[in-house]
Design a protein around this motif. Structure first.
Motif, PDB file in Angstrom:
ATOM      1  N   LYS A 285      29.122 -28.234  13.312  1.00 40.83           N
ATOM      2  CA  LYS A 285      29.456 -26.857  12.936  1.00 40.83           C
ATOM      3  C   LYS A 285      29.024 -26.553  11.506  1.00 40.83           C
ATOM      4  O   LYS A 285      28.427 -25.504  11.225  1.00 40.83           O
ATOM      5  CB  LYS A 285      30.956 -26.613  13.110  1.00 40.83           C
ATOM      6  CG  LYS A 285      31.417 -26.515  14.535  1.00 40.83           C
ATOM      7  CD  LYS A 285      32.902 -26.168  14.586  1.00 40.83           C
ATOM      8  CE  LYS A 285      33.387 -26.137  16.026  1.00 40.83           C
ATOM      9  NZ  LYS A 285      34.827 -25.833  16.115  1.00 40.83           N
ATOM     10  N   TRP A 289      26.157 -23.675  10.554  1.00 36.84           N
ATOM     11  CA  TRP A 289      26.468 -22.498   9.728  1.00 36.84           C
ATOM     12  C   TRP A 289      25.694 -22.538   8.409  1.00 36.84           C
ATOM     13  O   TRP A 289      25.340 -21.492   7.852  1.00 36.84           O
ATOM     14  CB  TRP A 289      27.968 -22.405   9.465  1.00 36.84           C
ATOM     15  CG  TRP A 289      28.724 -21.854  10.642  1.00 36.84           C
ATOM     16  CD1 TRP A 289      29.527 -22.519  11.498  1.00 36.84           C
ATOM     17  CD2 TRP A 289      28.716 -20.492  11.085  1.00 36.84           C
ATOM     18  NE1 TRP A 289      30.032 -21.667  12.461  1.00 36.84           N
ATOM     19  CE2 TRP A 289      29.550 -20.422  12.232  1.00 36.84           C
ATOM     20  CE3 TRP A 289      28.090 -19.322  10.648  1.00 36.84           C
ATOM     21  CZ2 TRP A 289      29.774 -19.242  12.931  1.00 36.84           C
ATOM     22  CZ3 TRP A 289      28.306 -18.137  11.344  1.00 36.84           C
ATOM     23  CH2 TRP A 289      29.136 -18.106  12.466  1.00 36.84           C
ATOM     24  N   ASP A 308      28.404 -16.256  18.288  1.00 40.30           N
ATOM     25  CA  ASP A 308      28.929 -17.556  17.867  1.00 40.30           C
ATOM     26  C   ASP A 308      29.491 -18.310  19.061  1.00 40.30           C
ATOM     27  O   ASP A 308      30.662 -18.168  19.415  1.00 40.30           O
ATOM     28  CB  ASP A 308      30.014 -17.337  16.802  1.00 40.30           C
ATOM     29  CG  ASP A 308      30.661 -18.648  16.370  1.00 40.30           C
ATOM     30  OD1 ASP A 308      30.141 -19.714  16.748  1.00 40.30           O
ATOM     31  OD2 ASP A 308      31.672 -18.598  15.657  1.00 40.30           O
ATOM     32  N   ILE A 310      29.396 -21.573  19.040  1.00 42.04           N
ATOM     33  CA  ILE A 310      29.705 -22.906  18.523  1.00 42.04           C
ATOM     34  C   ILE A 310      31.215 -23.036  18.349  1.00 42.04           C
ATOM     35  O   ILE A 310      31.825 -24.000  18.785  1.00 42.04           O
ATOM     36  CB  ILE A 310      28.977 -23.160  17.185  1.00 42.04           C
ATOM     37  CG1 ILE A 310      27.470 -23.280  17.434  1.00 42.04           C
ATOM     38  CG2 ILE A 310      29.487 -24.428  16.520  1.00 42.04           C
ATOM     39  CD1 ILE A 310      26.654 -23.498  16.187  1.00 42.04           C
ATOM     40  N   SER A 311      31.811 -22.034  17.702  1.00 45.27           N
ATOM     41  CA  SER A 311      33.260 -22.058  17.528  1.00 45.27           C
ATOM     42  C   SER A 311      33.968 -21.987  18.876  1.00 45.27           C
ATOM     43  O   SER A 311      34.916 -22.709  19.136  1.00 45.27           O
ATOM     44  CB  SER A 311      33.704 -20.888  16.642  1.00 45.27           C
ATOM     45  OG  SER A 311      33.099 -20.975  15.373  1.00 45.27           O
ATOM     46  N   ASN A 684      38.468 -23.294  11.256  1.00 47.53           N
ATOM     47  CA  ASN A 684      37.498 -22.970  12.302  1.00 47.53           C
ATOM     48  C   ASN A 684      37.503 -21.481  12.598  1.00 47.53           C
ATOM     49  O   ASN A 684      38.578 -20.891  12.794  1.00 47.53           O
ATOM     50  CB  ASN A 684      37.810 -23.723  13.600  1.00 47.53           C
ATOM     51  CG  ASN A 684      37.487 -25.196  13.482  1.00 47.53           C
ATOM     52  OD1 ASN A 684      36.602 -25.570  12.726  1.00 47.53           O
ATOM     53  ND2 ASN A 684      38.203 -26.023  14.220  1.00 47.53           N
TER      54      ASN A 684
END
Length: 732
Positions: A285, A289, A308, A310-311, A684
C-alpha cells in the motif's frame, strides 16, 4: 485422406508429443477421414479441416495434451453419429473406446452434448446459457476444446451462409468470450469479441481499426515522452518496477464509445499504462500510494476517476490503484499502479471465481469450477483430468420454460421452486406441472435440461406443508410471507369480532383482560393465536361468552386474579426494557446470551462513542450513537426496543469513520491528504470520493480508526494541510 493435407498439424504434434502420440494422431485422422468422407464445409472443403484446425488451437494456443488433441480430431464423428440412428452412435463410441480409450470418448461425448443445446439470442438469458454450457462439461477439457472449436469457426465464418453470421457472432460475444474471460484466456476472449464485432457492426469495426493504425506511431512517441519524468523519478528513488503499456481491443474501444456516447478521439484510455512494483507484501500500500504521489506531482489527476481498489479490493479480489491524469492538450492517460502479486491475480483472474451470489451448498458452482480450472491450466496443462475431481456446476441445475427461456435453480429444486422463480403469483397459484410433457405434482424434483410447464388453479393458495416441498430461499420466503399475511389478517378479524362481542355482552371487561384469561383457559401463548382461532371459527364465540360469564360471576375468581397478575407482570417487563430502568447493558465486542449485534450504518459508531442498542424486527440488535440523527425518533416511537449498551474496555478492531473535507482545488491536494492519513498517521484509507466544483475540492474520505481518540488527531492533521478549509466527522 490426402497424405499432405494435415502436415501442419502433424508437424505441431511432432514438436510437442512422443512418437506414440504421433501414431495415435495419424490413426485418429485416418479414422475421422473415413467416417466423414462425404461431409464437407460450406466452401466445399472436407469437414475434417475444421477438426484439424481445432486440434491446432488446442495444442498451440491452449496448451492441452494428447487426449484433448485426439478428442478435437474426433468430435465431429461423435456429433454426426448422435444425429443419426441409435446404432450409428453405439458403433462409433465402442470403436473410439477400443482405439483411443475412455477419456477421449468422454470428452467427445461432452462436446456432442454442448452442440445439442439450442442457444437463444437473449441478453437476459446469457449468464444462464453460459452456466448451462459449463454444466455439460464433466471433464474440464471439454469446455476448453469447445472454445477452440468456436474460435476456429469464427476465424472461418466468412464461408458460412450469411444468415448464420449474426447468431454465431452474438453467441461468441456474449457466451463463449465471457467463458474465456473467466478462464483467463484473454487473447481468445479478445479475438472472439473482435471477430464477432466485425460481423455485427462491420462499419464501426473498420472505422476503429483504421484509426488505430493511423495513430500507432504517434501513440508510442507520446507514451515515451509522457513516461520520461515519471521513470526518471522512480529510478532516482530506487523503486523496483517495470512499466507495461497495452492498447485496448477494438471491441473494448467500441464498447467505451457507445457507453460514453463519444467518438474514437473521446475515449480516455485507448491505451493504459501499468506501473508494476516488486516489493514485500507489508509495503504494498505504501509504495503504491508513493508512486501515485509521483505521478500526480507531474500530471493533474481527474479526482472523479480515482479508483482505490487497494484499500478495499473489488468483490472479485481485484486490487489496483487507478487514476486518470491530464497530459495537456486535452489528452488523458489512465495509469494503473499495482504490485507483482496484484498483477498476477488480475492477469490470471483466479480470485474472480470464488465469490458466488446464489446457492452453494458445499459443492463447486460453475463460476468456482472455472476458476479452479484456470489455476490447474497454469500448473499442469497436460494433466488436467488427473488433478480435477469435482463435477462442474455441482449444486446447480438448468431448466427450460416451454418457450425456451432458461432458469438456474439449486440441485433438488421442485416444480414449486420453478413456479416461484418465474413469478410469485405463479408460485402461489401453482397446482402442479408438466415435465417434458408428463403431468407431475408440485413436489416433483427437477433435473438438468428439463422443459417445465406450470399448471395453476384460481382458488389455490400456499399451505404450511409447502415449506417442505421447496429448496430455494425465494420460494420459502414467499410462502412464509403469504402465511404470515393470512395469519395477520385472521388476527385482525378475530380481534375485531371479539371486541364487538364484548361490547354487545356488556361484561365491562377490557379486551386485554378478556384475552389474558382466555389465553390461560385455552393454554395459548399469545393473543394472536386466540384471534386466529376465533377468525377461523375453531373457537366458537358462544363458548367464549359462556367462559367469560362464569369468570365474571365469581366462579373463576382465582383464574381472574392470575390473569390480572399476568397482565401486571407483562407491564413490568415492558417497563424494565426502557433504558431509564435498565441495570444491564449490552457489552459491545462480546455476546450476551448469544445475541448478535451490528453497528448501524446511519451513524457509524466507533469505540469511545456514547451508544445504545435498538432491537430490530429482523436484524437482531443494531448499535447507534446517542447523537444519531435517528435516535430521537427511535426513543420516542419505540422506547420498549431501546436498550443500554457500552463498549468493552479491551475491545479491539478497526472502525470506519467518514471525514468530510472542503479544500482549495490545487494540484496534488488529494495526494497531500492520502500522504497525511497513510504515511503520517499510519491509518488505512478505505475509500476516497472527492469532486472538483467551482475552485473547491469537496467530498469524503473513509478511514479505518481504532477508537474515537484517534478521530480528533485525524481531523486536526487534515486541517493542518495547506488549502484545507474544513474537515469534520460525519454520521455516514
Amino acid at each position: 485422406m490426402e497424405t499432405t493435407r494435415y502436415d501442419e498439424l502433424r508437424t505441431l504434434v511432432a514438436a510437442n508429443f512422443s512418437e506414440t502420440t504421433q501414431r495415435l494422431v495419424d490413426e485418429a485422422l485416418a479414422y475421422a477421414a473415413e467416417c466423414l468422407e462425404k461431409q464437407v464445409r460450406y466452401d466445399g472443403s472436407p469437414l475434417l479441416d475444421h477438426a484439424a484446425g481445432v486440434a491446432r488451437i488446442v495444442i498451440s494456443e491452449i496448451g492441452l495434451g494428447r487426449n484433448s488433441t485426439l478428442a478435437a480430431i474426433l468430435h465431429d464423428v461423435v456429433r454426426l453419429a448422435a444425429c443419426g440412428e441409435p446404432g450409428d452412435l453405439m458403433g462409433v463410441t465402442s470403436e473410439i473406446r477400443r482405439r483411443f480409450g475412455d477419456e477421449v470418448l468422454g470428452i467427445t461425448v461432452g462436446l456432442s452434448n454442448i452442440s445439442k443445446i439450442r442457444l437463444k439470442v437473449s441478453k437476459e438469458q446469457a449468464a444462464n446459457f453460459r452456466d448451462l454450457i459449463v454444466s455439460y462439461s464433466e471433464d474440464p477439457r471439454v469446455i476448453l476444446i469447445k472454445l477452440a472449436d468456436r474460435l476456429e469457426v469464427m476465424r472461418n465464418l466468412r464461408m458460412f451462409p450469411r444468415e448464420k453470421w449474426r447468431k454465431k457472432s452474438w453467441e461468441s460475444m456474449n457466451l463463449y468470450a465471457q467463458i474465456a474471460h473467466k478462464l483467463g484466456l484473454y487473447s481468445i476472449k479478445s479475438e472472439l469479441e473482435d471477430i464477432a464485432l466485425s460481423y455485427l457492426e462491420p462499419a464501426e469495426y473498420e472505422h476503429i481499426h483504421r484509426k488505430l493504425e493511423e495513430t500507432e506511431r504517434e501513440r508510442q512517441t507520446f507514451i515515451d515522452r509522457f513516461l520520461a519524468p515519471i521513470v526518471e523519478r522512480l529510478d532516482r528513488q530506487g523503486f523496483n518496477y517495470h512499466v507495461k503499456s497495452r492498447t485496448k481491443s477494438i471491441f473494448s474501444i467500441w464498447t467505451k464509445m457507445h457507453k460514453q456516447h463519444v467518438p474514437f478521439e473521446g475515449v480516455y484510455d485507448i491505451f493504459a499504462l501499468r506501473i508494476i512494483l516488486d516489493c514485500p507484501p507489508e509495503e504494498e500500500k505504501t509504495q503504491c500510494w508513493a508512486v501515485y504521489s509521483i505521478v500526480t506531482d507531474y500530471y493533474i489527476p481527474n479526482t472523479e476517476r480515482l479508483r482505490d481498489w487497494i484499500s478495499i479490493p473489488k468483490s472479485n479480489g481485484y486490487e489496483s490503484l487507478h487514476t486518470t491524469v491530464s497530459a495537456g492538450g486535452g489528452r488523458w492517460v489512465e495509469i494503473q499502479i499495482r504490485t507483482e502479486r496484484m498483477d498476477a491475480v488480475a492477469e490470471r483472474g483466479i480470485a474472480a471465481h470464488w465469490r458466488y451470489k446464489g446457492v452453494n451448498q458445499g459443492a463447486l458452482t460453475s463460476e468456482m469450477w472455472l476458476g479452479r480450472l484456470r489455476e490447474l491450466m497454469e500448473d499442469t496443462p497436460h494433466a488436467l483430468a488427473q488433478r480435477f475431481d469435482s463435477r462442474p456446476s455441482s449444486g446447480e441445475i438448468f431448466v427450460f420454460t416451454p418457450n425456451g427461456d432458461l432458469r438456474k435453480l439449486p440441485e433438488g429444486a421442485t416444480v414449486l421452486d420453478f413456479a416461484f422463480d418465474i413469478h410469485s403469483n405463479l408460485g402461489c397459484s401453482c397446482s402442479g406441472g408438466k415435465i417434458n410433457g408428463r403431468a407431475v405434482p408440485i413436489k416433483e424434483t427437477l433435473h438438468n435440461g428439463d422443459i417445465v410447464e406450470i399448471l395453476t388453479q384460481k382458488n389455490q393458495t400456499p399451505k404450511a406443508d409447502w415449506l417442505s416441498a421447496v429448496k430455494t430461499a425465494k420460494a420459502r420466503s414467499k410462502i412464509k410471507a403469504f402465511i404470515r399475511e393470512e395469519q395477520a389478517k385472521s388476527a385482525r378479524l378475530g380481534r375485531e369480532e371479539l371486541e364487538r362481542k364484548l361490547k354487545n355482552w356488556k361484561f365491562g371487561l377490557t379486551i386485554d383482560e378478556a384475552v389474558g384469561y382466555l389465553c390461560k383457559y385455552y393454554k395459548l401463548k399469545a393473543g394472536t393465536e386466540l384471534y386466529g382461532l376465533i377468525a377461523t371459527e375453531k373457537i366458537d364465540l358462544s363458548t367464549v361468552k359462556e367462559i367469560l360469564t362464569r369468570w365474571q360471576s365469581g366462579e373463576a375468581d382465582e383464574e381472574r386474579r392470575a390473569a390480572a397478575a399476568a397482565a401486571e407482570q407483562a407491564k413490568l417487563q415492558n417497563a424494565a426494557a426502557r433504558p431509564a430502568h435498565s441495570t444491564d447493558a449490552l457489552v459491545i465486542d462480546d455476546n450476551i446470551n448469544q445475541i448478535e449485534y451490528k453497528l448501524a450504518k446511519c451513524c457509524n459508531p466507533i469505540k469511545g462513542d456514547d451508544i445504545f442498542g435498538f432491537v430490530t424486527i429482523s436484524s437482531g440488535i443494531t448499535i447507534h450513537r446517542t447523537d444519531c440523527p435517528n435516535a430521537r425518533r427511535m426513543r420516542e416511537n419505540y422506547p420498549y426496543r431501546v436498550i443500554d449498551a457500552r463498549w468493552r474496555q479491551t475491545a479491539e478492531g478497526a472502525f470506519r469513520v467518514t471525514i468530510r473535507i472542503v479544500a482549495a482545488d490545487t494540484t496534488g491536494m488529494a495526494n497531500h491528504i492520502t500522504e497525511t492519513v497513510i504515511r503520517d498517521l499510519k491509518l488505512n484509507i478505505r475509500s476516497m470520493n472527492l469532486a472538483s466544483r467551482g475552485g473547491l475540492l469537496t467530498g469524503t474520505v473513509d478511514v479505518e480508526v481504532p477508537a474515537t481518540s484517534v478521530v480528533d488527531t485525524l481531523v486536526h492533521a487534515i486541517l493542518r494541510i495547506k488549502g484545507v478549509q474544513k474537515a469534520f466527522r460525519t454520521n455516514g
